[in-house]
Design a protein around this motif. Structure first.
Motif, PDB file in Angstrom:
ATOM      1  N   ARG A 129      43.412  45.101  25.040  1.00 17.96           N
ATOM      2  CA  ARG A 129      43.681  44.377  26.284  1.00 17.96           C
ATOM      3  C   ARG A 129      42.630  44.751  27.323  1.00 17.96           C
ATOM      4  O   ARG A 129      42.045  45.820  27.281  1.00 17.96           O
ATOM      5  CB  ARG A 129      45.068  44.740  26.810  1.00 17.96           C
ATOM      6  CG  ARG A 129      46.155  44.384  25.806  1.00 17.96           C
ATOM      7  CD  ARG A 129      47.511  44.717  26.327  1.00 17.96           C
ATOM      8  NE  ARG A 129      47.649  46.173  26.469  1.00 17.96           N
ATOM      9  CZ  ARG A 129      48.717  46.747  26.987  1.00 17.96           C
ATOM     10  NH1 ARG A 129      49.726  46.022  27.400  1.00 17.96           N
ATOM     11  NH2 ARG A 129      48.785  48.050  27.078  1.00 17.96           N
ATOM     12  N   CYS A 130      42.403  43.834  28.266  1.00 18.12           N
ATOM     13  CA  CYS A 130      41.507  44.126  29.382  1.00 18.12           C
ATOM     14  C   CYS A 130      41.999  43.364  30.600  1.00 18.12           C
ATOM     15  O   CYS A 130      42.750  42.393  30.484  1.00 18.12           O
ATOM     16  CB  CYS A 130      40.061  43.774  29.044  1.00 18.12           C
ATOM     17  SG  CYS A 130      39.746  42.047  28.686  1.00 18.12           S
ATOM     18  N   ASN A 131      41.549  43.804  31.765  1.00 18.74           N
ATOM     19  CA  ASN A 131      41.994  43.161  33.000  1.00 18.74           C
ATOM     20  C   ASN A 131      41.240  41.853  33.236  1.00 18.74           C
ATOM     21  O   ASN A 131      40.301  41.511  32.512  1.00 18.74           O
ATOM     22  CB  ASN A 131      41.864  44.122  34.186  1.00 18.74           C
ATOM     23  CG  ASN A 131      40.437  44.552  34.430  1.00 18.74           C
ATOM     24  OD1 ASN A 131      39.495  43.811  34.178  1.00 18.74           O
ATOM     25  ND2 ASN A 131      40.265  45.769  34.920  1.00 18.74           N
ATOM     26  N   VAL A 132      41.653  41.131  34.277  1.00 18.83           N
ATOM     27  CA  VAL A 132      41.070  39.820  34.564  1.00 18.83           C
ATOM     28  C   VAL A 132      39.587  39.938  34.903  1.00 18.83           C
ATOM     29  O   VAL A 132      38.778  39.126  34.459  1.00 18.83           O
ATOM     30  CB  VAL A 132      41.852  39.125  35.707  1.00 18.83           C
ATOM     31  CG1 VAL A 132      41.157  37.857  36.162  1.00 18.83           C
ATOM     32  CG2 VAL A 132      43.273  38.817  35.257  1.00 18.83           C
ATOM     33  N   GLU A 133      39.205  40.953  35.656  1.00 20.93           N
ATOM     34  CA  GLU A 133      37.799  41.138  36.019  1.00 20.93           C
ATOM     35  C   GLU A 133      36.930  41.305  34.774  1.00 20.93           C
ATOM     36  O   GLU A 133      35.878  40.678  34.645  1.00 20.93           O
ATOM     37  CB  GLU A 133      37.641  42.356  36.926  1.00 20.93           C
ATOM     38  CG  GLU A 133      36.208  42.617  37.333  1.00 20.93           C
ATOM     39  CD  GLU A 133      36.057  43.873  38.174  1.00 20.93           C
ATOM     40  OE1 GLU A 133      34.912  44.282  38.366  1.00 20.93           O
ATOM     41  OE2 GLU A 133      37.067  44.441  38.608  1.00 20.93           O
ATOM     42  N   THR A 134      37.372  42.139  33.844  1.00 20.10           N
ATOM     43  CA  THR A 134      36.616  42.348  32.605  1.00 20.10           C
ATOM     44  C   THR A 134      36.582  41.068  31.771  1.00 20.10           C
ATOM     45  O   THR A 134      35.555  40.738  31.182  1.00 20.10           O
ATOM     46  CB  THR A 134      37.230  43.500  31.790  1.00 20.10           C
ATOM     47  OG1 THR A 134      37.204  44.688  32.599  1.00 20.10           O
ATOM     48  CG2 THR A 134      36.467  43.758  30.509  1.00 20.10           C
ATOM     49  N   THR A 135      37.670  40.331  31.759  1.00 17.18           N
ATOM     50  CA  THR A 135      37.724  39.063  31.025  1.00 17.18           C
ATOM     51  C   THR A 135      36.708  38.085  31.588  1.00 17.18           C
ATOM     52  O   THR A 135      35.995  37.416  30.838  1.00 17.18           O
ATOM     53  CB  THR A 135      39.136  38.462  31.082  1.00 17.18           C
ATOM     54  OG1 THR A 135      40.065  39.407  30.553  1.00 17.18           O
ATOM     55  CG2 THR A 135      39.221  37.171  30.286  1.00 17.18           C
ATOM     56  N   ARG A 136      36.621  38.010  32.906  1.00 12.12           N
ATOM     57  CA  ARG A 136      35.647  37.112  33.537  1.00 12.12           C
ATOM     58  C   ARG A 136      34.211  37.527  33.205  1.00 12.12           C
ATOM     59  O   ARG A 136      33.351  36.674  32.952  1.00 12.12           O
ATOM     60  CB  ARG A 136      35.858  37.054  35.032  1.00 12.12           C
ATOM     61  CG  ARG A 136      37.138  36.345  35.416  1.00 12.12           C
ATOM     62  CD  ARG A 136      37.216  36.114  36.922  1.00 12.12           C
ATOM     63  NE  ARG A 136      38.523  35.614  37.308  1.00 12.12           N
ATOM     64  CZ  ARG A 136      38.949  34.371  37.150  1.00 12.12           C
ATOM     65  NH1 ARG A 136      38.160  33.493  36.574  1.00 12.12           N
ATOM     66  NH2 ARG A 136      40.157  34.005  37.535  1.00 12.12           N
ATOM     67  N   LYS A 137      33.939  38.832  33.181  1.00 10.87           N
ATOM     68  CA  LYS A 137      32.605  39.315  32.800  1.00 10.87           C
ATOM     69  C   LYS A 137      32.280  38.910  31.371  1.00 10.87           C
ATOM     70  O   LYS A 137      31.165  38.481  31.058  1.00 10.87           O
ATOM     71  CB  LYS A 137      32.520  40.842  32.929  1.00 10.87           C
ATOM     72  CG  LYS A 137      32.469  41.343  34.343  1.00 10.87           C
ATOM     73  CD  LYS A 137      32.401  42.860  34.325  1.00 10.87           C
ATOM     74  CE  LYS A 137      32.439  43.452  35.700  1.00 10.87           C
ATOM     75  NZ  LYS A 137      32.405  44.928  35.650  1.00 10.87           N
ATOM     76  N   LEU A 138      33.257  39.068  30.487  1.00 10.85           N
ATOM     77  CA  LEU A 138      33.063  38.705  29.081  1.00 10.85           C
ATOM     78  C   LEU A 138      32.799  37.204  28.932  1.00 10.85           C
ATOM     79  O   LEU A 138      31.894  36.794  28.196  1.00 10.85           O
ATOM     80  CB  LEU A 138      34.295  39.127  28.265  1.00 10.85           C
ATOM     81  CG  LEU A 138      34.235  38.964  26.762  1.00 10.85           C
ATOM     82  CD1 LEU A 138      33.039  39.678  26.160  1.00 10.85           C
ATOM     83  CD2 LEU A 138      35.521  39.496  26.137  1.00 10.85           C
ATOM     84  N   ILE A 139      33.538  36.402  29.656  1.00 10.68           N
ATOM     85  CA  ILE A 139      33.331  34.946  29.630  1.00 10.68           C
ATOM     86  C   ILE A 139      31.912  34.597  30.096  1.00 10.68           C
ATOM     87  O   ILE A 139      31.221  33.793  29.464  1.00 10.68           O
ATOM     88  CB  ILE A 139      34.381  34.223  30.498  1.00 10.68           C
ATOM     89  CG1 ILE A 139      35.753  34.323  29.849  1.00 10.68           C
ATOM     90  CG2 ILE A 139      33.988  32.753  30.727  1.00 10.68           C
ATOM     91  CD1 ILE A 139      36.902  33.911  30.764  1.00 10.68           C
TER      92      ILE A 139
END
Length: 74
Positions: free
Chosen positions: A56-66
């Motif tokens: 799992r990861c937070n929203v900020e990390t998800t946005r970076k990954l995207i």
């Protein structure tokens, strides 16, 4: 008697290596997935069902990954 984890060989060693390779590649882009690991259940099957747990990861990390994936994908 406790069940001992066998030394990683073959597919298991490959899963651990690819997991570390992914973690290193993500770190170079400033992304850390704290839960990234080889799925623990993978070690319990014979033959091994090799799975990498992205976790799992937070929203900020998800946005970076995207963002990184969008620049890498055609």
């Amino acid at each position: 008697m406790a069940r001992e984890r066998r030394a990683a060989t073959g597919p298991m060693a490959e899963a651990e290596a690819v997991c570390e390779e992914l973690a290193a590649a993500l770190r170079r882009t400033g992304i850390v997935l704290p839960s990234l690991t080889v799925d623990a259940l993978t070690y319990g099957y014979e033959p091994p069902r090799v799975l990498v747990e992205l976790g799992r990861c937070n929203v900020e990390t998800t946005r970076k990954l995207i963002a990184v994936l969008k620049t890498a994908a055609p």
